[in-house]
Design a protein around this motif. Structure first.
Motif, PDB file in Angstrom:
ATOM      1  N   SER A  27     -37.510  27.163   6.376  1.00 30.88           N
ATOM      2  CA  SER A  27     -36.128  26.757   6.611  1.00 30.88           C
ATOM      3  C   SER A  27     -36.083  25.451   7.403  1.00 30.88           C
ATOM      4  N   VAL A  28     -35.029  24.690   7.234  1.00 29.80           N
ATOM      5  CA  VAL A  28     -34.840  23.454   7.991  1.00 29.80           C
ATOM      6  C   VAL A  28     -33.623  23.550   8.909  1.00 29.80           C
ATOM      7  N   GLN A  29     -33.033  24.733   9.014  1.00 31.92           N
ATOM      8  CA  GLN A  29     -31.860  24.936   9.857  1.00 31.92           C
ATOM      9  C   GLN A  29     -32.270  25.614  11.154  1.00 31.92           C
ATOM     10  N   PHE A  30     -31.916  24.962  12.269  1.00 31.24           N
ATOM     11  CA  PHE A  30     -32.239  25.485  13.590  1.00 31.24           C
ATOM     12  C   PHE A  30     -31.006  25.419  14.465  1.00 31.24           C
ATOM     13  N   GLU A  31     -30.995  26.250  15.496  1.00 28.72           N
ATOM     14  CA  GLU A  31     -29.931  26.218  16.493  1.00 28.72           C
ATOM     15  C   GLU A  31     -30.571  26.323  17.875  1.00 28.72           C
ATOM     16  N   PRO A  32     -29.877  25.869  18.914  1.00 29.32           N
ATOM     17  CA  PRO A  32     -30.450  25.973  20.263  1.00 29.32           C
ATOM     18  C   PRO A  32     -30.721  27.427  20.634  1.00 29.32           C
ATOM     19  N   ALA A  33     -31.832  27.653  21.311  1.00 30.98           N
ATOM     20  CA  ALA A  33     -32.223  29.003  21.719  1.00 30.98           C
ATOM     21  C   ALA A  33     -31.755  29.284  23.140  1.00 30.98           C
ATOM     22  N   VAL A  34     -31.728  30.549  23.483  1.00 28.33           N
ATOM     23  CA  VAL A  34     -31.375  30.981  24.829  1.00 28.33           C
ATOM     24  C   VAL A  34     -32.492  30.565  25.785  1.00 28.33           C
ATOM     25  N   GLU A  36     -35.317  30.377  28.637  1.00 33.87           N
ATOM     26  CA  GLU A  36     -36.234  31.333  29.266  1.00 33.87           C
ATOM     27  C   GLU A  36     -36.985  30.639  30.391  1.00 33.87           C
ATOM     28  N   ARG A  37     -37.882  31.377  31.047  1.00 25.08           N
ATOM     29  CA  ARG A  37     -38.605  30.836  32.214  1.00 25.08           C
ATOM     30  C   ARG A  37     -39.467  29.632  31.868  1.00 25.08           C
ATOM     31  N   LEU A  38     -40.153  29.658  30.745  1.00 25.12           N
ATOM     32  CA  LEU A  38     -41.085  28.603  30.360  1.00 25.12           C
ATOM     33  C   LEU A  38     -40.379  27.286  30.041  1.00 25.12           C
ATOM     34  N   ASP A  39     -39.110  27.352  29.719  1.00 26.83           N
ATOM     35  CA  ASP A  39     -38.362  26.156  29.321  1.00 26.83           C
ATOM     36  C   ASP A  39     -38.298  25.109  30.431  1.00 26.83           C
ATOM     37  N   LYS A  40     -38.208  25.526  31.668  1.00 28.74           N
ATOM     38  CA  LYS A  40     -38.157  24.574  32.788  1.00 28.74           C
ATOM     39  C   LYS A  40     -39.478  23.820  32.943  1.00 28.74           C
ATOM     40  N   LEU A  41     -40.579  24.470  32.625  1.00 29.61           N
ATOM     41  CA  LEU A  41     -41.885  23.813  32.727  1.00 29.61           C
ATOM     42  C   LEU A  41     -42.105  22.803  31.599  1.00 29.61           C
ATOM     43  N   LEU A  42     -41.512  23.051  30.448  1.00 32.14           N
ATOM     44  CA  LEU A  42     -41.695  22.169  29.301  1.00 32.14           C
ATOM     45  C   LEU A  42     -40.644  21.067  29.219  1.00 32.14           C
ATOM     46  N   ARG A  46     -39.985  16.796  27.344  1.00 36.40           N
ATOM     47  CA  ARG A  46     -38.871  16.652  26.403  1.00 36.40           C
ATOM     48  C   ARG A  46     -38.925  17.662  25.273  1.00 36.40           C
ATOM     49  N   LEU A  47     -39.434  18.854  25.564  1.00 35.70           N
ATOM     50  CA  LEU A  47     -39.446  19.942  24.594  1.00 35.70           C
ATOM     51  C   LEU A  47     -38.238  20.835  24.853  1.00 35.70           C
ATOM     52  N   ARG A  48     -37.490  21.122  23.813  1.00 32.05           N
ATOM     53  CA  ARG A  48     -36.297  21.953  23.912  1.00 32.05           C
ATOM     54  C   ARG A  48     -36.462  23.174  23.010  1.00 32.05           C
ATOM     55  N   PRO A  49     -35.994  24.343  23.460  1.00 33.94           N
ATOM     56  CA  PRO A  49     -36.124  25.552  22.649  1.00 33.94           C
ATOM     57  C   PRO A  49     -35.118  25.563  21.497  1.00 33.94           C
ATOM     58  N   VAL A  50     -35.597  25.926  20.317  1.00 28.27           N
ATOM     59  CA  VAL A  50     -34.749  26.089  19.133  1.00 28.27           C
ATOM     60  C   VAL A  50     -35.142  27.393  18.441  1.00 28.27           C
ATOM     61  N   VAL A  53     -32.687  29.681  11.938  1.00 32.57           N
ATOM     62  CA  VAL A  53     -31.483  30.417  11.553  1.00 32.57           C
ATOM     63  C   VAL A  53     -31.825  31.579  10.624  1.00 32.57           C
ATOM     64  N   ASN A  54     -32.836  31.423   9.797  1.00 33.83           N
ATOM     65  CA  ASN A  54     -33.161  32.466   8.812  1.00 33.83           C
ATOM     66  C   ASN A  54     -34.024  33.592   9.377  1.00 33.83           C
ATOM     67  N   CYS A  55     -35.154  33.256   9.997  1.00 34.70           N
ATOM     68  CA  CYS A  55     -36.080  34.305  10.455  1.00 34.70           C
ATOM     69  C   CYS A  55     -35.965  34.583  11.950  1.00 34.70           C
ATOM     70  N   TRP A  56     -35.204  33.780  12.668  1.00 34.94           N
ATOM     71  CA  TRP A  56     -34.902  33.968  14.089  1.00 34.94           C
ATOM     72  C   TRP A  56     -36.122  33.782  14.994  1.00 34.94           C
ATOM     73  N   ARG A  57     -37.160  33.108  14.527  1.00 37.57           N
ATOM     74  CA  ARG A  57     -38.342  32.832  15.344  1.00 37.57           C
ATOM     75  C   ARG A  57     -38.067  31.668  16.278  1.00 37.57           C
ATOM     76  N   ARG A  58     -38.601  31.719  17.471  1.00 43.04           N
ATOM     77  CA  ARG A  58     -38.360  30.715  18.504  1.00 43.04           C
ATOM     78  C   ARG A  58     -39.460  29.656  18.477  1.00 43.04           C
TER      79      ARG A  58
END
Length: 69
Positions: A27-34, A36-42, A46-50, A53-58
């Protein structure tokens, strides 16, 4: 060694390097993810969680513009 048999631990972040295409469902469709703790370290890298849309993998994707904090 086959790369298809290689499984990463769930604690390691999965990064979308080249294109924003889900390796699991193509799939090429993504949305911003909720956040989590690791997001502040990354965030300095300039890494952002996504989420796919189809398989819901982060995944993490490189941000093109800097978000205000």
């Amino acid at each position: 060694m086959k790369t298809a048999a290689l499984k990463l631990p769930s604690l390691l972040p999965r990064v979308l390097w080249m294109r924003r295409k889900c390796p699991l469902c193509s799939s090429v469709q993504f949305e911003p993810a909720v956040p989590e703790r690791l997001d502040k370290l990354l965030a300095p890298f300039r890494l952002r969680p996504v989420r796919c849309v189809n398989c819901w993998r982060r995944y993490y994707s490189f941000a093109r513009i800097e978000n205000d904090r």
